[in-house]
Design a protein around this motif. Structure first.
Motif, PDB file in Angstrom:
ATOM      1  N   SER A  48      17.242  15.092 -18.173  1.00  0.00           N
ATOM      2  CA  SER A  48      16.339  14.329 -17.295  1.00  0.00           C
ATOM      3  C   SER A  48      16.488  14.778 -15.851  1.00  0.00           C
ATOM      4  N   ARG A  49      17.729  15.108 -15.455  1.00  0.00           N
ATOM      5  CA  ARG A  49      17.916  15.598 -14.081  1.00  0.00           C
ATOM      6  C   ARG A  49      17.300  16.980 -13.920  1.00  0.00           C
ATOM      7  N   ALA A  50      17.436  17.827 -14.950  1.00  0.00           N
ATOM      8  CA  ALA A  50      16.887  19.179 -14.868  1.00  0.00           C
ATOM      9  C   ALA A  50      15.368  19.135 -14.792  1.00  0.00           C
ATOM     10  N   ALA A  51      14.751  18.166 -15.447  1.00  0.00           N
ATOM     11  CA  ALA A  51      13.295  18.046 -15.400  1.00  0.00           C
ATOM     12  C   ALA A  51      12.827  17.679 -14.007  1.00  0.00           C
ATOM     13  N   LEU A  52      13.646  16.968 -13.278  1.00  0.00           N
ATOM     14  CA  LEU A  52      13.253  16.547 -11.934  1.00  0.00           C
ATOM     15  C   LEU A  52      13.416  17.659 -10.901  1.00  0.00           C
ATOM     16  N   LEU A  53      14.285  18.603 -11.197  1.00  0.00           N
ATOM     17  CA  LEU A  53      14.531  19.665 -10.228  1.00  0.00           C
ATOM     18  C   LEU A  53      13.383  20.672 -10.227  1.00  0.00           C
ATOM     19  N   THR A  54      13.048  21.134  -9.066  1.00  0.00           N
ATOM     20  CA  THR A  54      12.018  22.164  -8.971  1.00  0.00           C
ATOM     21  C   THR A  54      12.652  23.521  -9.222  1.00  0.00           C
ATOM     22  N   LYS A  55      11.823  24.551  -9.207  1.00  0.00           N
ATOM     23  CA  LYS A  55      12.304  25.906  -9.479  1.00  0.00           C
ATOM     24  C   LYS A  55      13.339  26.341  -8.441  1.00  0.00           C
ATOM     25  N   GLU A  56      13.077  26.044  -7.183  1.00  0.00           N
ATOM     26  CA  GLU A  56      14.012  26.428  -6.123  1.00  0.00           C
ATOM     27  C   GLU A  56      15.322  25.654  -6.249  1.00  0.00           C
ATOM     28  N   ASP A  57      15.203  24.396  -6.598  1.00  0.00           N
ATOM     29  CA  ASP A  57      16.406  23.590  -6.775  1.00  0.00           C
ATOM     30  C   ASP A  57      17.248  24.104  -7.930  1.00  0.00           C
ATOM     31  N   ARG A  58      16.597  24.572  -8.968  1.00  0.00           N
ATOM     32  CA  ARG A  58      17.330  25.128 -10.108  1.00  0.00           C
ATOM     33  C   ARG A  58      18.072  26.400  -9.707  1.00  0.00           C
ATOM     34  N   LYS A  59      17.392  27.251  -8.925  1.00  0.00           N
ATOM     35  CA  LYS A  59      18.050  28.476  -8.457  1.00  0.00           C
ATOM     36  C   LYS A  59      19.256  28.130  -7.592  1.00  0.00           C
ATOM     37  N   THR A  60      19.066  27.170  -6.713  1.00  0.00           N
ATOM     38  CA  THR A  60      20.169  26.755  -5.845  1.00  0.00           C
ATOM     39  C   THR A  60      21.299  26.173  -6.680  1.00  0.00           C
ATOM     40  N   ALA A  61      20.956  25.383  -7.677  1.00  0.00           N
ATOM     41  CA  ALA A  61      21.979  24.790  -8.538  1.00  0.00           C
ATOM     42  C   ALA A  61      22.737  25.875  -9.297  1.00  0.00           C
ATOM     43  N   GLU A  62      22.026  26.891  -9.758  1.00  0.00           N
ATOM     44  CA  GLU A  62      22.689  28.000 -10.454  1.00  0.00           C
ATOM     45  C   GLU A  62      23.646  28.731  -9.515  1.00  0.00           C
ATOM     46  N   LYS A  63      23.188  28.984  -8.295  1.00  0.00           N
ATOM     47  CA  LYS A  63      24.037  29.670  -7.327  1.00  0.00           C
ATOM     48  C   LYS A  63      25.285  28.850  -7.015  1.00  0.00           C
ATOM     49  N   VAL A  64      25.118  27.554  -6.856  1.00  0.00           N
ATOM     50  CA  VAL A  64      26.265  26.684  -6.576  1.00  0.00           C
ATOM     51  C   VAL A  64      27.230  26.695  -7.757  1.00  0.00           C
ATOM     52  N   HIS A  65      26.680  26.661  -8.960  1.00  0.00           N
ATOM     53  CA  HIS A  65      27.514  26.682 -10.159  1.00  0.00           C
ATOM     54  C   HIS A  65      28.287  27.999 -10.261  1.00  0.00           C
ATOM     55  N   LEU A  66      27.613  29.122 -10.010  1.00  0.00           N
ATOM     56  CA  LEU A  66      28.285  30.428 -10.040  1.00  0.00           C
ATOM     57  C   LEU A  66      29.374  30.511  -8.974  1.00  0.00           C
ATOM     58  N   LEU A  67      29.074  29.973  -7.795  1.00  0.00           N
ATOM     59  CA  LEU A  67      30.052  29.982  -6.713  1.00  0.00           C
ATOM     60  C   LEU A  67      31.287  29.169  -7.098  1.00  0.00           C
ATOM     61  N   LYS A  68      31.062  28.024  -7.710  1.00  0.00           N
ATOM     62  CA  LYS A  68      32.191  27.208  -8.153  1.00  0.00           C
ATOM     63  C   LYS A  68      33.025  27.946  -9.192  1.00  0.00           C
ATOM     64  N   GLU A  69      32.367  28.646 -10.119  1.00  0.00           N
ATOM     65  CA  GLU A  69      33.095  29.410 -11.142  1.00  0.00           C
ATOM     66  C   GLU A  69      33.911  30.527 -10.512  1.00  0.00           C
ATOM     67  N   LYS A  70      33.312  31.241  -9.549  1.00  0.00           N
ATOM     68  CA  LYS A  70      34.037  32.332  -8.892  1.00  0.00           C
ATOM     69  C   LYS A  70      35.238  31.810  -8.122  1.00  0.00           C
ATOM     70  N   ILE A  71      35.047  30.708  -7.430  1.00  0.00           N
ATOM     71  CA  ILE A  71      36.153  30.140  -6.662  1.00  0.00           C
ATOM     72  C   ILE A  71      37.283  29.712  -7.584  1.00  0.00           C
ATOM     73  N   SER A  72      36.941  29.071  -8.694  1.00  0.00           N
ATOM     74  CA  SER A  72      37.993  28.622  -9.611  1.00  0.00           C
ATOM     75  C   SER A  72      38.706  29.809 -10.254  1.00  0.00           C
ATOM     76  N   SER A  73      37.970  30.877 -10.568  1.00  0.00           N
ATOM     77  CA  SER A  73      38.633  32.050 -11.155  1.00  0.00           C
ATOM     78  C   SER A  73      39.521  32.735 -10.115  1.00  0.00           C
ATOM     79  N   ASN A  74      39.070  32.800  -8.861  1.00  0.00           N
ATOM     80  CA  ASN A  74      39.895  33.393  -7.808  1.00  0.00           C
ATOM     81  C   ASN A  74      41.167  32.580  -7.581  1.00  0.00           C
ATOM     82  N   VAL A  75      41.031  31.282  -7.621  1.00  0.00           N
ATOM     83  CA  VAL A  75      42.203  30.433  -7.420  1.00  0.00           C
ATOM     84  C   VAL A  75      43.182  30.593  -8.567  1.00  0.00           C
TER      85      VAL A  75
END
Length: 162
Positions: free
Chosen positions: A98-125
């Motif tokens: 339901s949250r994904a349906a509310l997000l627009t295309k740009e919001d989804r891209k931003t969410a993906e980037k934030v998710h990837l950034l979080k993964e990279k940070i956790s792997s670096n740590v």
């Protein structure tokens, strides 16, 4: 029995002031009753405020804080602990689709980037202790080479071309 003592008081018979005193006592009693009822009403109000005011302050503070919080797309399920170590309370009960349906295309891209950034940070740590160990080993080797007083092994000497 007549004495000339100045401290002696002379009593006079009842004066008509007794009716006035009775009326004033009745007025004082009425006023006292009114004050007692006012005190009881104030006590009720105080108890009511003590019961409701903390909840009102809590909700007002929560609304104030949430209005000042920046709006970021939520890409987690909310199961990750927050900075305090507790689970994220804002994400409870909402379905991911339901949250994904509310997000627009740009919001989804931003969410993906934030998710990837979080993964990279956790792997670096998570790899940081290994990197630090390797750095310490390299530093100890360099210090060991410095202890040879400038003598370089012949294998590492550069051949000069003439």
């Amino acid at each position: 029995m007549s004495s000339n003592n100045p401290n002696q008081t002379i009593r006079s018979p009842e004066k008509p002031e007794s009716k006035f005193e009775d009326e004033s006592e009745e007025e004082e009693a009425e006023e006292l009753e009114q004050l007692e009822t006012q005190v009881k009403q104030m006590a009720k109000k105080i108890l009511e405020y003590r019961a409701t005011l903390p909840d009102q302050l809590k909700t007002t503070l929560a609304l104030l804080l949430s209005s000042q919080r920046p709006l970021l797309p939520d890409c987690d399920s909310g199961s990750d602990p927050g900075p305090s170590g507790e689970l994220n309370p804002d994400s409870g009960g909402q379905d991911k689709s339901s949250r994904a349906a509310l997000l627009t295309k740009e919001d989804r891209k931003t969410a993906e980037k934030v998710h990837l950034l979080k993964e990279k940070i956790s792997s670096n740590v998570s790899t940081m202790p290994v990197v630090l160990k390797r750095m310490k080993d390299c530093i100890s080797r360099i210090n060991k080479l410095d202890s040879y007083n400038g003598s370089i092994h012949p294998a590492f000497k550069k051949k000069r071309t003439s």
